[in-house]
Design an enzyme around this catalytic site. Structure first.
Site, short mmCIF file in Angstrom:
data_model
loop_
_atom_site.label_atom_id
_atom_site.label_comp_id
_atom_site.label_asym_id
_atom_site.label_seq_id
_atom_site.Cartn_x
_atom_site.Cartn_y
_atom_site.Cartn_z
N MET A 58 0.77 -1.09 0.08
CA MET A 58 0.04 0.06 0.00
C MET A 58 0.93 1.29 -0.06
O MET A 58 0.44 2.36 -0.56
CB MET A 58 -0.79 -0.08 1.26
CG MET A 58 -2.05 -0.88 1.11
SD MET A 58 -3.26 -0.32 -0.04
CE MET A 58 -4.11 0.86 0.71
N ALA A 60 3.05 2.11 -1.73
CA ALA A 60 3.28 2.61 -3.35
C ALA A 60 2.25 3.71 -3.65
O ALA A 60 2.55 4.48 -4.42
CB ALA A 60 3.33 1.35 -4.10
N ASP A 61 0.97 3.54 -2.76
CA ASP A 61 0.19 4.54 -3.19
C ASP A 61 0.44 5.91 -3.13
O ASP A 61 -0.11 6.85 -3.66
CB ASP A 61 -1.25 4.20 -2.33
CG ASP A 61 -1.82 3.02 -2.50
OD1 ASP A 61 -1.50 2.28 -3.55
OD2 ASP A 61 -2.54 2.72 -1.80
N LEU A 62 1.34 6.04 -2.09
CA LEU A 62 1.85 7.73 -1.92
C LEU A 62 2.19 8.24 -2.96
O LEU A 62 2.08 9.30 -3.49
CB LEU A 62 2.80 7.51 -0.86
CG LEU A 62 3.43 8.90 -0.18
CD1 LEU A 62 2.04 9.59 0.68
CD2 LEU A 62 4.30 8.57 0.99
N GLY A 64 1.77 7.12 -6.13
CA GLY A 64 0.85 7.25 -7.01
C GLY A 64 -0.10 8.64 -6.92
O GLY A 64 -0.83 8.95 -8.08
#
Lengths: 106, 465
Positions: A58, A60-62, A64
Site C-alpha cells: 500500500m 506505493a500509493d503515496l 501514485g
C-alpha cells in the site's frame, strides 16, 4: 477401435496407441506451460477482491498521488516541491526518509 | 482386496452426464470419449469391482488406460531449463485513471518519472534470448500502470527488439494491455505498424463501467474510453483481433449484458471476464451468491457460444474458448501457468519476478537483469510445486487442466505459492465439466470449428523439460 468412441484428437491418438502398446507415451505427453484455467481475479484487486493482498504494498500509493494522481491522499505540492521524495526511491524500503517538506528558498 | 476384485482408479476418469449424450473424460491423457449404451453398462459394472463381470479384452484395455489396476510409481520431475520466450516489462508506474478497485503498480518516484529505463528493458531482452536461444517466436508484453503513459519507451524498445530478433532470425510479437484513454492517431498507427496485440480494460456499458473506472477528477471514464476504442477499431488491422478485459466486482454480475455491449455495440473481437474471487470482508469482492450468479451467466453465454460455433462463428466469449482450446489440444499441465518457466516479469528496477503480480511484492525475486536469472532458486521453486504428489489435487479430475491455480493467489491466501488454490474448486470443476460438454456438442455438430479457430498455440514446451 478401442472400447470408447473418441471425441477429441488426443482420445483418437490414445485409442491408436493402445493398439500399438505405446499408450504410456501418450499419457506422458504434457505441456508444462500454459495458461491456468482458474480465473484470474484481475490485476487491479487482490485474489479476494480487496486491497490487503495486492502485488504492491500500500505504501506505493503515496507516489501514485503525485504526478499521475489517482489516489485521494494528500502529498506535498509537486509544483513547488517536485523533489520531495528524491531520498526514498522505494516507499516500501525508504519510507522513513520521507519527512517534512519546506518551501524551497529561491 | 481379494484376487477376484479389481482395483478401480476413480481419480483417473470422470463420467459427465448430459441430456443428449454421456461423456467419459480420461484424466491421465486429457482424452474425451463419448459413451454408448455398451460403454454405460461397462462403467456401471466397475462399481461392483468383480473381475468376472468383464471380458479379458475389456480388462486389458482398462488396465492400459489406468482405469483399473496398479499405477506407475511417482517419479520426481527435475526442472533445469527455463526456456522462457515471453517477457513482461512493467514499464510505467503511473495511471491516469482512478479505478476504485485498483492498486498502484510500481514503486518509482517522480524523479525517474516512475518509468523503466531503456537500458533495463534492453538488458531484459538480451537475458530472455540468452535463456532460450534459437526459438522461432518471442513475445514482449508492455505492462504498467498505464503503459501508454510511457509511450516513448514503448517506441524505443519496440524498434530495438524488432532489430534484435531479426538479427537472430526470430520473430517477435508485441502485446499491450491499456485503458485506451491515452490513445492517439499517432500511437495507434505505431502499434498497427508493429502488429501489436491489444487488450483494452473496459468494464461494460456506461452505467456499469462508470461505477468503478473513474478519471482522476472522479467522473466516469466511459465516454472517453468509448471514443478512443471506436477510433482504434476503425483504424486497426482486421486480422489482429482486439479484446476487451472485464473485471467483475461486487454488485456486477450482468455477464450477458456486458458481453452484448462490448461484442455487438463496440465490436471487440473477444471479451474476457475476470471475476474478483471472494473473501468475507473485502469491499470489491463478489459475494458467494454473486459468484454463483456469474457462473450461471457464464453458462448462458456458453450456450450462445455453442450456437455460434455450430454456425462456424466465434462469439468472442474467451473464458470458454480458452478451455475448449485446452480440451481440443488434449493439454495436460503440471504447472498452472508459464510463470517462471515460459514467461518472466521484469520490475522497473530490473528484478526478475515470477509474473507481474509478484513485481513489487515481498516475495523474493529471482535475480535481476544485471546479474542474470537465479536458476537454482527458480528450479527449487518450480520443482516444489511440480512434485507435490500427496497434495490436495491428486484425486481431482481437473488436476491436469487447472494444476492447482495461480501462484499469487496461493501466496496471498496461504503465504505459500507452492500450495494449491482451494477456495473455489467446486465452481472450477463444474465449469470444466461445462467445457467438456461444450466441446462434445461442437464436435458432433460442427467439427470444422476446431480447425478454423485453434491452430497450434505458442507456449507449449513439450520435450523441453
Amino acid at each position: 477401435m478401442g472400447l470408447f468412441k473418441p471425441l477429441n484428437p488426443k482420445a483418437d491418438l490414445l485409442n491408436k496407441s493402445i493398439k500399438e502398446g505405446t499408450q504410456k507415451e501418450v499419457m506422458a505427453m504434457q505441456s508444462i506451460v500454459g495458461c491456468t484455467s482458474t480465473f484470474d481475479p484481475g490485476w487491479e484487486v487482490d485474489a479476494f477482491g480487496g486491497v490487503a493482498g495486492l502485488c504492491q504494498p500500500m505504501e506505493a500509493d503515496l507516489y501514485g498521488c503525485s504526478d499521475p494522481c489517482w489516489w485521494p491522499t494528500q502529498i506535498p505540492d509537486i509544483m513547488s516541491n517536485s523533489k520531495w521524495s528524491q531520498n526514498s526511491p522505494s516507499a516500501m524500503k525508504d519510507w522513513k526518509q520521507l519527512t517534512s517538506t519546506y518551501p524551497i528558498e529561491e | 482386496m481379494s484376487n477376484n476384485e479389481l482395483k478401480i482408479n476413480n481419480h483417473n476418469f470422470r463420467v459427465i452426464k448430459n441430456s443428449d449424450s454421456n461423456l467419459l473424460f480420461h484424466v491421465p491423457s486429457s482424452s474425451l470419449f463419448e459413451l454408448d449404451e455398451t460403454n454405460e453398462s461397462l462403467i456401471n459394472r466397475l462399481d461392483n469391482k468383480k473381475i468376472e463381470s468383464f471380458s479379458k479384452e475389456e480388462i486389458v484395455e482398462l488396465e492400459k488406460l489406468n482405469i483399473v489396476g496398479n499405477e506407475e510409481p511417482f517419479k520426481y520431475t527435475e526442472v533445469k531449463n527455463f526456456p522462457a520466450t515471453t517477457l513482461i516489462l512493467n514499464i510505467a508506474s503511473g495511471c491516469n485513471l482512478s479505478c476504485t478497485y485498483c492498486y498502484k503498480a510500481d514503486l518509482e518516484t517522480l524523479s525517474n518519472s516512475g518509468n523503466m529505463t531503456f537500458e533495463t528493458a534492453t538488458q531484459a531482452i538480451e537475458h530472455l534470448y540468452e535463456g532460450a536461444p534459437g526459438q522461432k517466436l518471442y513475445n514482449v508484453t508492455f505492462f504498467g500502470g498505464e503503459p501508454l503513459s510511457n509511450f516513448e519507451l514503448i517506441k524505443d524498445v519496440t524498434i530495438y527488439a524488432t532489430k534484435f530478433f531479426k538479427e537472430k532470425d526470430a520473430q517477435v510479437d508485441f502485446t499491450i494491455t491499456t485503458n485506451a484513454t491515452l490513445l492517439t492517431k499517432e500511437i495507434i498507427s505505431f502499434l498497427k505498424s508493429y502488429q501489436f496485440g491489444i487488450t483494452i480494460s473496459m468494464d461494460g456499458p456506461k452505467a456499469i463501467h462508470n461505477k468503478t473506472r473513474l478519471t482522476n477528477s472522479g467522473s466516469g471514464s466511459y465516454d472517453m474510453v468509448r471514443k478512443k476504442v471506436e477510433l482504434l477499431l476503425s483504424m486497426y488491422d482486421k486480422n489482429r483481433p482486439i479484446g476487451a478485459r472485464v473485471t467483475l466486482t461486487r454488485g456486477i454480475t450482468q455477464v450477458e449484458e456486458i458481453w452484448d455491449h462490448l461484442f455487438n455495440d463496440l465490436n471487440f473481437s473477444e471479451v474476457g471476464f475476470a471475476p474478483a474471487t471472494a473473501s468475507d470482508n473485502a469491499i470489491f469482492n463478489l459475494s458467494e451468491k454473486e459468484l454463483v450468479d456469474v457462473f450461471e451467466g457464464f453458462k448462458k453465454m456458453g450456450e450462445a457460444y455453442i450456437d455460434s460455433a455450430c454456425k462456424g462463428e466465434f462469439n468472442g466469449f474467451s473464458n470458454l474458448h480458452r478451455i475448449v482450446g485446452d480440451i481440443h489440444a488434449g493439454r495436460k499441465k503440471k504447472l498452472p501457468c508459464g510463470a517462471g518457466v515460459g514467461l518472466l516479469s521484469v520490475s522497473y528496477e530490473g528484478d526478475f519476478d515470477l509474473c507481474h503480480r509478484f513485481t513489487g511484492s515481498d516475495f523474493p525475486n529471482f535475480g535481476n537483469v544485471k546479474t542474470g536469472l537465479d536458476k537454482p532458486k527458480l528450479s527449487n521453486f518450480i520443482e516444489k510445486r511440480l512434485n507435490t504428489n500427496d497434495g490436495d489435487c491428486s484425486t481431482c479430475h481437473i488436476r491436469n487442466l487447472c494444476a492447482g491455480g495461480c501462484y499469487h493467489e496461493s501466496y496471498i491466501k496461504y503465504n505459500d505459492p507452492s500450495k494449491a488454490v482451494l477456495h473455489y474448486c467446486d465452481i472450477m470443476r463444474d465449469w470444466i465439466d461445462f467445457g467438456l460438454y461444450t466441446y462434445s456438442k461442437i464436435r458432433n455438430d460442427n467439427p470444422e470449428f476446431f480447425d478454423k479457430y485453434f491452430n497450434e498455440e505458442k507456449g507449449d514446451t513439450n520435450g523441453l523439460i
